[in-house]
Design an enzyme around this catalytic site. Sequence first.
Site, PDB file in Angstrom:
ATOM      1  N   ASN A  46      36.686  21.465 -31.072  1.00 52.82           N
ATOM      2  CA  ASN A  46      37.353  23.249 -31.056  1.00 52.82           C
ATOM      3  C   ASN A  46      38.619  23.178 -32.238  1.00 52.82           C
ATOM      4  O   ASN A  46      39.108  24.473 -33.476  1.00 52.82           O
ATOM      5  CB  ASN A  46      38.232  23.013 -29.597  1.00 52.82           C
ATOM      6  CG  ASN A  46      39.282  22.186 -29.325  1.00 52.82           C
ATOM      7  OD1 ASN A  46      38.676  20.851 -29.773  1.00 52.82           O
ATOM      8  ND2 ASN A  46      40.388  21.601 -29.379  1.00 52.82           N
ATOM      9  N   CYS A  68      45.930  24.099 -27.530  1.00 56.62           N
ATOM     10  CA  CYS A  68      46.211  23.262 -26.223  1.00 56.62           C
ATOM     11  C   CYS A  68      46.892  21.670 -26.212  1.00 56.62           C
ATOM     12  O   CYS A  68      48.113  21.428 -25.630  1.00 56.62           O
ATOM     13  CB  CYS A  68      44.865  22.619 -25.204  1.00 56.62           C
ATOM     14  SG  CYS A  68      43.428  23.349 -24.727  1.00 56.62           S
TER      15      CYS A  68
END
Length: 381
Positions: free
Chosen positions: A149, A321
Site C-alpha cells: 500500500n 491507517c
Amino acid sequence: MSSIYLDHNATTALDSRVLDVMLPWLRTQSGNPTSRHVFGRTARAAIEHARAQVAEACGAYASQVIFTATGTEANNFALKGIAAGRPGTQILYSAIEHPCVSRPAIAMQQTGWTSRQIAVDNNGIVDMEQLKALLSTPTSLVSVMLANNEAGAIQDIATMAETSLQAGAFMHTDAVQGLGKLPLSFTDLNVNAMTVSSHKIHGPQGAAALILDKRVDIQPLLHGGGQEKGLRSGTENVAAIVGFGTACELAVANLDNFANHTRALRDQFEHGLASLNVTIFSKQVARLPNTSFFAVDGIEGETLVMALDRKGFAVASGSACSSDSTEPSRVLLAMGVAPDLARGAVRVSFGTHNTAQQVADLLATLKHEILRLKQLTSIAA
Ligand code: PLP
C-alpha cells in the site's frame, strides 16, 4: 472542497453509478436476506448477484467468496481462522504487511502460535530463500500481500504459493491494493485465501471479501445466525455488498484505462521529481502503476503533507491507517531505509480522475514548498 485528491491507496470516492445501484436498498423496505418471504428472497438474490460480480473480478468462483465488512476483518479471519485448525504451528508474514496482518500474527503468539517475519530487500521484495528456510519448520499459513500500500511493490505470489503448498502450508494474499489496479486471478495465483476490499475501488465502505478455496479448513471469527455458510455470521449489509459487486464490474472494465492513465501521471510526476534530489522507493521493481512513494532528505513527510494540504493537495505520509503516528514508515525500515530518510516519506497515489494539469500544479507547489521548508530548516539550524 477544492482540494485535489491524490490519496487513492487510502480510499476512493464512491462512484455515482455504484451509488445508483445502492440507493434502492437504502430507500425502500429491504428484507433480511435470511427471511423466506419475497423481501428476504429479493435481498438474497441481490447478494448472490454481487457475489458473482466479485468472483468474476477476482478470477474466482462465486462459491469461494465470503463477504466481510472490511479488509481488516478478512485478513484477521484468514490468519486466525486458518491457523485455528493447526494449533501451535508457525505463521509466516512479510515484514511489510499491513498492520491488519502483522498485528493478528503477533497477537496469536500469546495463544500458542509462533509468528515469524520474512525479510524484504531494498525494493520491498520478499526474500524467497528465507521463506524456503523458514518453511522447514511446520507452518500452518504464509501471508504475503500482492502489492504494498505504501511503495506499491508487487510480489511473485504464485511462486510463493507453490513453495508454501509444497511445504504443507496454506497461502493467503492480501490483494486489497491489487484489485482494480492489476489483473487479478485467485486461480492463477494458486493461493488458498485472498482478501479484497470495496472502498479501494470506488465502492462503499463496509464491504469486503475473503476468497477461499475448498481445500482450506477455516474456523469462523463470528458465531451466530450462520450467514455466509456459517463462516461469517451477522445480517448482511445488502446495500454495501450490492455496491461492492457493481464497483468490481466497473473496476474490471476500467482496468486498462486505470493502468495506462495513472502510469502516465506517475511517470510525469517522477520525471518532475528528478530535479528535486528526492529518493523514490521501489522504483527498480514492478509496482502499482498509480503509486509514487518518495522522500526528501531533511524534510519530515508529515510537514510536507500538511504544507501541501494547505495548498490544496491531499497526499499521504506513509500508510493512511497509521498516519496519526510520527514514527518512520515500518515498510521503509524493513526495506533498510535509514530512519531519518524514512521519516521524510510521502505517498502520492493517483486515480482515473486526476489530470496532467493537476500533476504539473502539484510539482510546482512541491518545488516551492520544499525550497521554503529547506530555508526554514537552515535558518533554525
Ligand atoms: N490491506 C491493505 C494492503 C490495505 O491497504 C488496507 C487499507 O488501507 C487494508 C488491508 C485494510 O482494508 P480495510 O480498510 O477494508 O479494512
